[in-house]
Scaffold this motif. Structure first.
Motif: not given
Length: 224
Positions: A13-22, A27-33
């Motif tokens: 979550r923190e990685k997505l907010l700081a650097r974007g979903p790309q 695996v990380e995106l799915l884990a976030l869900l």
């Protein structure tokens, strides 16, 4: 290690907010869900297993709720959330094709069909009905089973085209075997439908064959 136990700067979550979903892996995106794993299997292992069992993101997007039951650790709530996200993705793709000329982006048409057809266990014949500006009016699955000139009825396709008052169609079917190469029967069926629809001034723009992770345009292959 669970997500809460990870350093803050590498949590999804923190990685997505700081650097974007790309910046996140599949695996990380799915884990976030999914948020949590289960005893003996953290959320990243669960996500990796889910993607592997279903054949990657394309398989996940095409999966139905019952397909997810085979993954131990996915309860009803998580299955419902994943199915909801996947349905939103399908609807977003459909909206896109309704709002703009479908063939401004042939790849979008292929992706749309892959989402709907690529992981069905049986052969399905579908038709995209388009208006005079090649915008999507409707998509219908018309026939199931082994497809041939004798099992796909031109009369039914013509009637549905007249019902939608369409100007053009894109034909589509899937090959559950995985190969997307058109057979002689596919080519004969395409020509038969093209001739039948021409009688009511409806153009056949393409016939797309879909398989897991790939799609082939017969128009791009010069077979239309």
């Amino acid at each position: 290690m669970g997500i809460k136990d990870m350093p803050a700067d590498v949590r999804p979550r923190e990685k997505l907010l700081a650097r974007g979903p790309q910046a996140l892996s599949d695996v990380e995106l799915l884990a976030l869900l999914l948020r949590t794993g289960m005893a003996g299997k953290d959320v990243f292992d669960l996500s990796a297993e889910l993607l592997e069992r279903l054949g990657g993101l394309a398989g996940l997007l095409a999966a139905q709720a019952d397909d997810l039951k085979v993954i131990k650790g996915l309860g009803a709530a998580k299955r419902a959330e994943l199915v909801a996200v996947m349905e939103l993705a399908r609807r977003a793709m459909t909206e896109r094709l309704r709002e703009r000329e479908a063939f401004a982006s042939p790849q979008a048409v292929k992706q749309h069909l892959q989402l709907h057809l690529s992981h069905k266990p049986h052969e399905v014949f579908a038709v995209l009905f388009l208006d005079s500006q090649n915008r999507l009016l409707a998509m219908e699955e018309l026939f199931r089973g082994t497809l041939s000139q004798t099992s796909v009825y031109p009369r039914e396709v013509v009637l549905r085209a007249l019902h939608h008052h369409c100007a053009a169609v894109v034909l589509a079917h899937n090959h559950p075997s995985g190969s997307v190469q058109p057979s002689r029967a596919d080519e004969a069926l395409t020509q038969n439908l093209k001739a039948s629809l021409a009688l009511v001034d409806v153009r056949v723009l393409d016939h797309i064959i879909v398989g897991p992770g790939q799609a082939l345009s017969m128009a791009e292959q010069g077979l239309l």
